[in-house]
Design a protein around this motif. Structure first.
Motif, PDB file in Angstrom:
ATOM      1  N   UNK A   1       0.837  -1.201   0.000  1.00 48.57           N
ATOM      2  CA  UNK A   1       0.000   0.000   0.000  1.00 48.57           C
ATOM      3  C   UNK A   1       0.872   1.251   0.000  1.00 48.57           C
ATOM      4  N   UNK A   2       0.264   2.400  -0.310  1.00 50.87           N
ATOM      5  CA  UNK A   2       1.004   3.654  -0.448  1.00 50.87           C
ATOM      6  C   UNK A   2       1.857   4.011   0.768  1.00 50.87           C
ATOM      7  N   UNK A   3       1.394   3.696   1.958  1.00 51.97           N
ATOM      8  CA  UNK A   3       2.130   4.057   3.165  1.00 51.97           C
ATOM      9  C   UNK A   3       3.330   3.181   3.465  1.00 51.97           C
ATOM     10  N   UNK A   4       3.551   2.126   2.680  1.00 53.86           N
ATOM     11  CA  UNK A   4       4.660   1.217   2.935  1.00 53.86           C
ATOM     12  C   UNK A   4       4.235   0.046   3.802  1.00 53.86           C
ATOM     13  N   UNK A   5       5.128  -0.927   3.957  1.00 52.87           N
ATOM     14  CA  UNK A   5       4.845  -2.128   4.749  1.00 52.87           C
ATOM     15  C   UNK A   5       6.037  -2.475   5.612  1.00 52.87           C
ATOM     16  N   UNK A   6       5.746  -2.808   6.865  1.00 48.77           N
ATOM     17  CA  UNK A   6       6.785  -3.209   7.819  1.00 48.77           C
ATOM     18  C   UNK A   6       7.033  -4.701   7.721  1.00 48.77           C
ATOM     19  N   UNK A   7       8.280  -5.087   7.447  1.00 47.43           N
ATOM     20  CA  UNK A   7       8.670  -6.490   7.399  1.00 47.43           C
ATOM     21  C   UNK A   7       9.119  -6.879   8.797  1.00 47.43           C
ATOM     22  N   UNK A   8       8.402  -7.829   9.413  1.00 48.47           N
ATOM     23  CA  UNK A   8       8.648  -8.202  10.807  1.00 48.47           C
ATOM     24  C   UNK A   8       9.186  -9.622  10.921  1.00 48.47           C
ATOM     25  N   UNK A   9       9.838  -9.911  12.041  1.00 46.18           N
ATOM     26  CA  UNK A   9      10.416 -11.232  12.280  1.00 46.18           C
ATOM     27  C   UNK A   9       9.402 -12.232  12.820  1.00 46.18           C
ATOM     28  N   UNK A  10       8.204 -11.774  13.169  1.00 39.63           N
ATOM     29  CA  UNK A  10       7.128 -12.637  13.656  1.00 39.63           C
ATOM     30  C   UNK A  10       5.798 -11.954  13.329  1.00 39.63           C
ATOM     31  N   UNK A  11       4.703 -12.703  13.252  1.00 41.37           N
ATOM     32  CA  UNK A  11       3.405 -12.103  12.925  1.00 41.37           C
ATOM     33  C   UNK A  11       2.751 -11.433  14.144  1.00 41.37           C
ATOM     34  N   UNK A  12       3.496 -10.513  14.721  1.00 38.95           N
ATOM     35  CA  UNK A  12       3.031  -9.788  15.918  1.00 38.95           C
ATOM     36  C   UNK A  12       3.377  -8.311  15.760  1.00 38.95           C
ATOM     37  N   UNK A  13       2.540  -7.459  16.314  1.00 39.40           N
ATOM     38  CA  UNK A  13       2.792  -6.018  16.220  1.00 39.40           C
ATOM     39  C   UNK A  13       3.986  -5.590  17.060  1.00 39.40           C
ATOM     40  N   UNK A  14       4.351  -6.380  18.073  1.00 38.04           N
ATOM     41  CA  UNK A  14       5.504  -6.030  18.906  1.00 38.04           C
ATOM     42  C   UNK A  14       6.802  -6.673  18.408  1.00 38.04           C
ATOM     43  N   UNK A  15       6.748  -7.392  17.280  1.00 42.54           N
ATOM     44  CA  UNK A  15       7.947  -8.030  16.731  1.00 42.54           C
ATOM     45  C   UNK A  15       8.843  -6.982  16.075  1.00 42.54           C
ATOM     46  N   UNK A  16      10.142  -7.278  16.058  1.00 40.73           N
ATOM     47  CA  UNK A  16      11.121  -6.365  15.457  1.00 40.73           C
ATOM     48  C   UNK A  16      10.801  -6.121  13.980  1.00 40.73           C
ATOM     49  N   UNK A  17      10.875  -4.845  13.580  1.00 41.76           N
ATOM     50  CA  UNK A  17      10.728  -4.472  12.178  1.00 41.76           C
ATOM     51  C   UNK A  17      12.125  -4.428  11.573  1.00 41.76           C
ATOM     52  N   UNK A  18      12.409  -5.328  10.631  1.00 41.04           N
ATOM     53  CA  UNK A  18      13.741  -5.371  10.022  1.00 41.04           C
ATOM     54  C   UNK A  18      13.921  -4.320   8.941  1.00 41.04           C
ATOM     55  N   UNK A  19      12.856  -4.062   8.211  1.00 42.01           N
ATOM     56  CA  UNK A  19      12.916  -3.036   7.172  1.00 42.01           C
ATOM     57  C   UNK A  19      11.509  -2.661   6.766  1.00 42.01           C
ATOM     58  N   UNK A  20      11.396  -1.599   5.989  1.00 39.01           N
ATOM     59  CA  UNK A  20      10.104  -1.152   5.474  1.00 39.01           C
ATOM     60  C   UNK A  20      10.167  -1.141   3.954  1.00 39.01           C
TER      61      UNK A  20
END
Length: 123
Positions: free
Chosen positions: A53-72
């Motif tokens: 989507x236009x706002x970008x996407x957070x690539x995370x290490x687990x399917x959780x909102x508190x998981x580390x975001x490795x990149x966008x």
């Protein structure tokens, strides 16, 4: 520097498209693709593809909102996915899309993706 290298590696792996799938883990659901906003359809013998989507996407290490975001990933880019898993509830949905890297699975919430489709391969 390490985060930059990890980011570059993830992007390259995503672009390259994983040639082989790692054996399924307990949390991995069968491959399915959301068709528009209407529901799920089987994606057998294929691979999921979606645009960010236009706002970008957070690539995370687990399917959780508190998981580390490795990149966008920037908005409008298209990427391949191995399937879907259930994870944290975000915007009324617990659907997360995953892809495989040499460091393990990475996850993006369904609300950050659009134009999701199944690309079937010939048998």
């Amino acid at each position: 520097m390490n985060k930059w290298l990890v980011s570059v590696a993830l992007v390259l792996v995503s672009i390259w498209g994983q040639a082989s799938m790692v054996g399924a883990q307990e949390q991995v659901a069968p491959m399915q693709a959301a068709v528009g906003q209407s529901g799920d359809a089987a994606c057998e013998n294929g691979r999921l593809q979606a645009s960010v989507v236009d706002g970008g996407a957070s690539v995370r290490v687990a399917p959780r909102v508190d998981a580390e975001v490795e990149l966008t990933w920037p908005g409008g880019t298209t990427h391949g996915f191995n399937g879907i898993v259930k994870g944290d509830l975000v915007n009324g949905s617990n659907v997360w899309y995953f892809f495989n890297t040499f460091m393990g699975f990475r996850y993006i919430h369904a609300s950050e993706l659009q134009n999701i489709q199944c690309i079937n391969y010939a048998k």
